[in-house]
Write a protein that holds these residues in place. Structure first.
Motif, PDB file in Angstrom:
ATOM      1  N   THR A 116       0.824  -1.214   0.000  1.00 12.66           N
ATOM      2  CA  THR A 116       0.000   0.000   0.000  1.00 12.66           C
ATOM      3  C   THR A 116       0.856   1.261   0.000  1.00 12.66           C
ATOM      4  N   HIS A 117       2.016   1.192   0.646  1.00 15.96           N
ATOM      5  CA  HIS A 117       2.916   2.356   0.619  1.00 15.96           C
ATOM      6  C   HIS A 117       3.378   2.633  -0.812  1.00 15.96           C
ATOM      7  N   VAL A 118       3.788   1.588  -1.530  1.00 20.85           N
ATOM      8  CA  VAL A 118       4.265   1.754  -2.898  1.00 20.85           C
ATOM      9  C   VAL A 118       3.155   2.267  -3.807  1.00 20.85           C
ATOM     10  N   LEU A 119       1.944   1.746  -3.613  1.00 26.70           N
ATOM     11  CA  LEU A 119       0.840   2.100  -4.503  1.00 26.70           C
ATOM     12  C   LEU A 119       0.203   3.452  -4.183  1.00 26.70           C
ATOM     13  N   TYR A 120       0.091   3.782  -2.890  1.00 29.80           N
ATOM     14  CA  TYR A 120      -0.732   4.931  -2.516  1.00 29.80           C
ATOM     15  C   TYR A 120      -0.016   5.996  -1.683  1.00 29.80           C
ATOM     16  N   TYR A 121       1.055   5.645  -0.980  1.00 36.93           N
ATOM     17  CA  TYR A 121       1.659   6.586  -0.033  1.00 36.93           C
ATOM     18  C   TYR A 121       3.166   6.736  -0.250  1.00 36.93           C
ATOM     19  N   SER A 122       3.577   6.667  -1.488  1.00 32.61           N
ATOM     20  CA  SER A 122       5.017   6.708  -1.761  1.00 32.61           C
ATOM     21  C   SER A 122       5.653   8.046  -1.403  1.00 32.61           C
ATOM     22  N   ASP A 123       4.842   9.097  -1.215  1.00 30.74           N
ATOM     23  CA  ASP A 123       5.384  10.407  -0.861  1.00 30.74           C
ATOM     24  C   ASP A 123       5.616  10.560   0.642  1.00 30.74           C
ATOM     25  N   GLN A 124       5.209   9.558   1.433  1.00 28.48           N
ATOM     26  CA  GLN A 124       5.425   9.632   2.878  1.00 28.48           C
ATOM     27  C   GLN A 124       6.891   9.428   3.219  1.00 28.48           C
TER      28      GLN A 124
END
Length: 404
Positions: A116-124
């Protein structure tokens, strides 16, 4: 009804095998997959002429998770009610849960958080991602389906206390179902009219009626099976009425639940949230009992090839539960852009097929070939050995596993 006195180790090893449990697990995982594979359709297919079918499948299949919760409690109390509680028992109990349940939960929480980080929250930032992961891990929110493991972990903490109470005060066993309903509905009403709790569905009191139903049936199951055995050649009118009433209550609750969701989804009809809670609770409780009864009949009278297939599916069900959302997530990244409604329906059917057979193949292959596969998927069937030993393993696979 009273609990049995503590037994010796030899006697404890003589617990009857329950092949029906794996069949119920198999049906329950199919229910879970039906719900998850139709969830998008209930939002996106409202203009379809068969929307009623998507809604029907999505709501009628919601017995899956409550049935797994019921089975978790059933297996625990069936296996442990006669065992004295001591340091050795507690150590063994929690070691099995840590290895068979919590370790897979941790690993899959990490996996889904990365995806989910790679797909949706990579800017975190890394710090933000780690903080978010820790919060989600401790609340069962790393992905939508992992709350099930989280609430079971809560019950594992309570289990030794509940077991001790039932052993010390056997009369409480007869009141276990009312106690479970009181705790669950007290929690529901408190959340609605008093102190509202975030993520109510991630806390075990929301499901306590299923835990206590499992406790009661698990403790009394040897007597229940004996009573049913005595009824086979002398089915009384009262027995038929009880079975008919249970089936009628199950169907009525299920269809009513389907109807209010259909009206709410398609026409935005508003109902009191307690109506949803009540119908779902009634349907889920009766579903667990109906499925257990059907599974017991299936073991006795069903085709043996089908029993073997469902037994295998049930033995792999925890791994399938953990993995299937990943395959659905990948599948939904390639939606059909077509006006052909038949192809769209086939695409949704393909999602269910992938979720069931794709994960079945992966988990089954890992169980056979991957060392330490149980770290990922929990307790798995024994790897096949020589033919004589394999036949024995097939028999042993019917034994109720203690790690669930």
């Amino acid at each position: 009804m009273s609990a049995q006195p503590a037994k010796t180790a030899v006697q404890l090893g003589q617990r009857d095998r329950l092949p029906e449990i794996q069949l119920v697990r198999a049906i329950a995982i199919v229910g879970v997959l039906c719900v998850h594979s139709t969830s998008n359709a209930t939002v996106e297919m409202t203009n379809s002429g068969i929307y009623w079918l998507y809604n029907f499948i999505n709501i009628m299949a919601k017995f899956g998770t409550p049935t797994f919760i019921f089975l978790s409690s059933f297996v625990l109390f069936y296996n442990y009610i006669d065992r004295p509680i001591g340091a050795g028992m507690m150590k063994s109990f929690y070691r099995k849960r840590a290895v068979g349940i919590l370790l897979p939960y941790l690993l899959f929480s990490i996996l889904y958080s990365i995806v989910t980080h790679v797909l949706y929250y990579s800017d975190q930032s890394l710090g933000e991602s780690l903080h978010s992961f820790i919060v989600k891990l401790l609340t069962g929110k790393a992905y939508t389906h992992l709350y099930f493991v989280f609430i079971n972990a809560q019950f594992y903490i309570l289990f030794p206390l509940v077991l001790w109470l039932f052993q010390k005060r056997p009369r409480l066993i007869a009141w276990s179902i009312p106690i479970g309903l009181a705790i669950q509905w007290g929690f529901v009403l408190m959340n609605k009219y008093g102190m509202q709790i975030a993520n109510k569905g991630s806390w075990s009191p929301s499901y306590f009626s299923y835990y206590m139903l499992g406790a009661f049936i698990g403790i009394q199951y040897p007597r229940i099976k004996q009573w049913l055995s005595n009824q086979r050649n002398n089915t009384s009118k009262l027995t038929l009425q009880a079975v008919g009433s249970l089936a009628g209550a199950w169907l009525a609750a299920g269809l009513a639940h389907v109807w209010i969701w259909y009206e709410a989804r398609l026409y935005h009809t508003q109902y009191n949230s307690l109506l949803y809670e009540g119908l779902w609770n009634a349907y889920s409780i009766t579903s667990a009992l109906v499925l257990l009864g059907l599974a017991a009949l299936g073991v006795r009278f069903g085709p043996q090839w089908l029993v073997r297939v469902l037994t295998r599916l049930g033995a792999l069900s925890f791994g399938i539960y953990l993995l299937h959302p990943l395959l659905l997530l990948a599948y939904r990244h390639f939606p059909l852009n077509t006006g052909n409604s038949m192809l769209v329906h086939l695409w949704y059917a393909g999602g269910f097929t992938l979720a069931l057979f794709g994960t079945w193949i992966i988990v089954g292959s890992c169980a056979r070939w991957l060392p330490f596969a149980s770290a990922l998927f929990g307790q798995l069937p024994a790897k096949p050995k020589k033919k004589a030993q394999a036949d024995n393993n097939q028999t042993n696979s019917y034994r109720v596993p203690l790690s669930r």
